[in-house]
Design an enzyme around this catalytic site. Sequence first.
Site, mmCIF file in Angstrom:
data_model
loop_
_atom_site.group_PDB
_atom_site.id
_atom_site.type_symbol
_atom_site.label_atom_id
_atom_site.label_comp_id
_atom_site.label_asym_id
_atom_site.label_seq_id
_atom_site.Cartn_x
_atom_site.Cartn_y
_atom_site.Cartn_z
ATOM 1 N N GLY A 109 23.043 65.429 67.005
ATOM 2 C CA GLY A 109 22.523 66.100 68.193
ATOM 3 C C GLY A 109 23.684 66.461 69.089
ATOM 4 O O GLY A 109 24.088 67.618 69.210
ATOM 5 N N CYS A 129 18.927 62.090 97.557
ATOM 6 C CA CYS A 129 18.960 60.956 98.476
ATOM 7 C C CYS A 129 19.185 59.635 97.761
ATOM 8 O O CYS A 129 18.299 58.775 97.769
ATOM 9 C CB CYS A 129 17.626 60.901 99.180
ATOM 10 S SG CYS A 129 17.787 61.270 100.876
HETATM 11 N N1 LLP Z 1 18.461 60.456 65.445
HETATM 12 C C1 LLP Z 1 17.816 59.535 66.185
HETATM 13 C C2 LLP Z 1 16.762 58.752 65.568
HETATM 14 C C3 LLP Z 1 18.170 59.347 67.534
HETATM 15 O O1 LLP Z 1 17.536 58.428 68.248
HETATM 16 C C4 LLP Z 1 19.196 60.127 68.106
HETATM 17 C C5 LLP Z 1 19.577 59.954 69.513
HETATM 18 C C6 LLP Z 1 19.826 61.085 67.298
HETATM 19 C C7 LLP Z 1 19.443 61.225 65.968
HETATM 20 C C8 LLP Z 1 20.921 61.982 67.790
HETATM 21 O O2 LLP Z 1 22.034 61.244 68.186
HETATM 22 P P1 LLP Z 1 23.392 62.012 68.587
HETATM 23 O O3 LLP Z 1 23.938 62.676 67.345
HETATM 24 O O4 LLP Z 1 23.044 62.993 69.638
HETATM 25 O O5 LLP Z 1 24.264 60.929 69.081
HETATM 26 N N2 LLP Z 1 20.872 60.184 76.458
HETATM 27 C C9 LLP Z 1 21.983 59.534 75.825
HETATM 28 C C10 LLP Z 1 21.909 59.612 74.317
HETATM 29 C C11 LLP Z 1 20.608 59.102 73.724
HETATM 30 C C12 LLP Z 1 20.554 59.238 72.223
HETATM 31 C C13 LLP Z 1 19.194 58.983 71.711
HETATM 32 N N3 LLP Z 1 19.022 59.120 70.283
HETATM 33 C C14 LLP Z 1 23.262 60.103 76.398
HETATM 34 O O6 LLP Z 1 23.218 60.969 77.263
HETATM 35 O O7 LLP Z 1 24.359 59.674 76.013
#
Ligand code: LLP
Length: 421
Positions: A275, A342
């Site tokens: 992602g 705020c």
């Molecule tokens: N697959 C699953 C099952 C996941 O839970 C996630 C992310 C991904 C793939 C993708 O992961 P990536 O390649 O993006 O690392 N809001 C947080 C990140 C939360 C990630 C949640 N799951 C931040 O801003 O760092």
Amino acid sequence: MSQFLYRSREMYCENVPISEIVNKVGSPVYIYSKKMILEAYKEFDSAFSGIDHLVCYSMKANSNMNICKLLVNEGSGIDCNSGGEFYKALKAGADPSKIIFTGVGKTEEEIKYVIRYDILMFKAESRSEMRTINAIAGEMGKKAPIGIRINPDVNPKTHPYISTGLAENKFGIDSSMAFEAFDLARSLPNLRVVGLDTHIGSQITSLEPFVETAAKMSKLALELKREGHNIEHFDIGGGVGIKYNDEEPITPAELAAAIIPKLKTTGCKIILEPGRFIAGSAGILVTKVLYTKKHKNKNFLIVDAGMNDLIRPSLYDAYHKIKCVSLKKEETITADIVGPVCESGDFFARNREICKCKQGDLLAIMSAGAYGFVMSSNYNSRLRVPEVFVDRDKFYIARERETYEDLIAKEKIIEELTLEL
Ligand code: LLP
């Protein structure tokens, strides 16, 4: 290569000056480079060309339908985490047979909605969920394809809020129960087990956690196969980190070289769910300096974006580089860059050295393409900001700025509420 570069001391996205976009759509605004999104996808996909695989973009990182559409047209599958994401993925043209439906708490409504389509697989995260999917599939005369998510108990060495593969995290089925879970799934008549799945966390910058996971899970896949379970797909999840500050993240090629030998032993088709790697560096949040002020020895730059637009610094103490859109002067100051919400937690940077800006100057909060807009909210009844895509020398509004009418569109004044107690 970054497409947010300076020409004559002005920041551009591809061939469009950032200031031109702001003149047209206002500030704050998220701006994405189409080229960077596609290049990141291609880099990831081609790194794994040595093995039968499918990249399923994890759209929770950025669910703007234009990103999904671009990637789907390149052959990507999609990892959806809610009925809403599934709906958006379909609208963006995703092929259901390349969609994975993830989520630790799928509702019956979501399962009923998604099961109507022939998706690649549901990822089951608990035995009770398997029973629920089985029951719904039975009622609807379907056989649901299932991948079972196993929690490998590996430390991804990332921020505790975004670690998912430790036994203490809520995700997946404890690895000691893997055989029971697969046996249960096999015994349920309306499920068709197709795969084994895992995901250990996000913003992972070293190889070891992935190597450990690939080793543990490949071994498990083989053991399960030996027991006669049908493991066609092995999904290793997402999590590859990007450079926000001075990290030296692994590249997809390094990851592939390190884990493909293990993955090959399974004989499975490999699924990957990046992602952040695809969307993260490809987006910025542009914000305008509203006011400058000084408290004792502290400088503040008060900008027009807030924690409701990009919550990562407030929530994870995450670091984002902040650059001046126009490099007018060499002189710098050290300042806190804060928003209008705020809350004292409404900041983008603290004690940051930055070019000495003045009221009206534009700043670019870098690497905000993933977990930026998607985590935004209307807190303080603020309007969510527009999203703009740049494609070479043109730019397009992919999501309009919200209006005050949007804020109350779903809300109503209840005339019957009285002052009587
Ligand atoms: N697959 C699953 C099952 C996941 O839970 C996630 C992310 C991904 C793939 C993708 O992961 P990536 O390649 O993006 O690392 N809001 C947080 C990140 C939360 C990630 C949640 N799951 C931040 O801003 O760092």
